[in-house]
Design an enzyme around this catalytic site. Structure first.
Site, PDB file in Angstrom:
ATOM      1  N   HIS A 130       1.713   1.791   8.735  1.00  0.00           N
ATOM      2  CA  HIS A 130       1.222   3.153   8.991  1.00  0.00           C
ATOM      3  C   HIS A 130      -0.051   3.132   9.850  1.00  0.00           C
ATOM      4  O   HIS A 130      -0.114   3.724  10.924  1.00  0.00           O
ATOM      5  CB  HIS A 130       0.871   3.852   7.671  1.00  0.00           C
ATOM      6  CG  HIS A 130       1.972   3.920   6.666  1.00  0.00           C
ATOM      7  ND1 HIS A 130       3.058   4.739   6.798  1.00  0.00           N
ATOM      8  CD2 HIS A 130       2.128   3.284   5.478  1.00  0.00           C
ATOM      9  CE1 HIS A 130       3.838   4.618   5.740  1.00  0.00           C
ATOM     10  NE2 HIS A 130       3.304   3.742   4.924  1.00  0.00           N
TER      11      HIS A 130
HETATM   12  C1  BDR Z   1      -1.420   6.012   4.182  1.00  0.00           C
HETATM   13  O1  BDR Z   1      -1.856   5.997   2.826  1.00  0.00           O
HETATM   14  C2  BDR Z   1      -2.520   4.781   2.529  1.00  0.00           C
HETATM   15  O2  BDR Z   1      -1.935   4.133   1.444  1.00  0.00           O
HETATM   16  C3  BDR Z   1      -2.370   3.904   3.728  1.00  0.00           C
HETATM   17  O3  BDR Z   1      -3.548   3.141   3.935  1.00  0.00           O
HETATM   18  C4  BDR Z   1      -2.081   4.845   4.874  1.00  0.00           C
HETATM   19  O4  BDR Z   1      -3.275   5.258   5.499  1.00  0.00           O
HETATM   20  C5  BDR Z   1       0.087   5.993   4.222  1.00  0.00           C
HETATM   21  O5  BDR Z   1       0.621   7.114   3.596  1.00  0.00           O
END
Ligand code: BDR
Ligand code: CA
Length: 314
Positions: free
Chosen positions: A239
């Site tokens: 992500h």
């Molecule tokens: C986002 O949520 C966090 O767990 C990760 O770092 C990322 O920024 C993904 O949904």
């Protein structure tokens, strides 16, 4: 070519991978600001310092920010990122001091000092950005471009049926970011799911002798375990590295302007980022309009994956 960047993060595992990506691919980290999210803000701040030290960026200032969201209780995600936020890797921690000014105030100060120059990349809940917008209503005019990892427009959520974690962790702050009249890209689950790493790519990281790959592999095991439990495959989703990649290299993606809002009610949809995807309505034409965001419709995932592996020396 470098990109002058303010990075707002909640350093967890994929935030860490994003820092590794940025350090290699031309991020000029002017400052990092840290928010609650994956872990409590104090832990995220320490992790951010540890990561910057690991890539030799020992002079990038790190400013601690919001300890909780605007209008709800604090929730953290150690089940995804480990108790230490770095996959229970128990790396030697940075002993560096955090910088004195609080995160939101420093975002405003740097934006005023360098009007129109800085890219703001937010890869955690948007509390610090929301606070900065409240402190300086001109912030949207002072920042060049904003990239957020957040939202799940038109697809299922990862923390509730409809919500993605970064928006869900502070919906009121995310609404401020949506409503600000700046050019903002929301890099959501509808596109980050295209970043799932193949088994060949994982093998390249595992087998690399480069110290960056070894570092990444150490913190990734917990993240792979989590994805194996939830997705049934031993892999992971990048992500935050994708948001970093699009902040540094916007041409890697194809974008669509949409009208959007955050669901702020107390029901089960709270924290969902809703984009108006109807083809029967005129599409917005100006990104710098209240309630208008860009979403990412396509990415060059082959190039992104190669650049990710290259950043790790894998
Ligand atoms: C986002 O949520 C966090 O767990 C990760 O770092 C990322 O920024 C993904 O949904
Ligand atoms: Ca994050």
């Amino acid at each position: 070519m470098t990109t002058p960047l303010i990075l707002d993060c909640d350093t967890g595992i994929d935030d860490a991978l994003a820092i590794l990506y940025g350090a290699y691919h031309g991020a000029d980290f002017r400052l990092c600001t840290v928010t609650h999210g994956n872990v409590p803000v104090e832990r995220g701040t320490r992790n951010t310092l540890t990561l910057l030290d690991a890539v030799g960026l020992t002079d990038v200032p790190v400013h601690q920010g919001a300890a909780r969201p605007f209008a709800q209780e604090l929730h953290t995600a150690e089940f995804v990122h480990g108790d230490d936020g770095l996959g229970n890797s128990h790396l030697p921690e940075s002993t560096r001091q955090i910088s004195g000014t609080l995160a939101a105030a420093e975002i405003v100060a740097q934006a005023r000092l360098h009007p129109g120059e800085l890219v703001l990349l937010a890869i955690g809940p948007m509390t610090n950005i929301g606070l900065a917008l409240l402190l300086e209503p001109q912030l949207p005019q002072l920042i060049k471009r904003v990239v957020v990892m957040g939202g799940a427009v038109g697809v299922e959520g990862n923390i509730s049926p409809t919500a993605e974690a970064n928006v869900w962790h502070d919906p009121e702050a995310a609404q401020l970011v949506v409503d600000a009249e700046w050019d903002v890209v929301f890099v959501g689950l509808e596109i980050t799911l295209a970043t799932v790493l193949s088994s060949e790519a994982l093998a390249r990281i595992e087998n690399s002798t480069d110290k960056r790959a070894k570092f990444a592999w150490k913190i990734m095991a917990h993240y792979l375990d989590f994805h194996e439990k939830t997705m049934g495959v031993r892999t992971c989703v990048l992500h935050d590295p994708l948001a970093m990649a699009l902040a540094l290299d916007p041409e890697l993606g194809g974008y669509r302007l949409v009208n959007a809002y955050v669901e702020l009610g107390q029901g089960p949809s709270r924290g969902a980022l809703v984009g108006d995807l109807r083809k029967t309505r005129p599409a917005p034409t100006d990104a710098r309009t209240k309630g208008v965001i860009r979403i990412v419709e396509s990415i060059d995932s082959e190039t992104f994956h190669e650049k990710f592996l290259e950043a790790l020396g894998a």
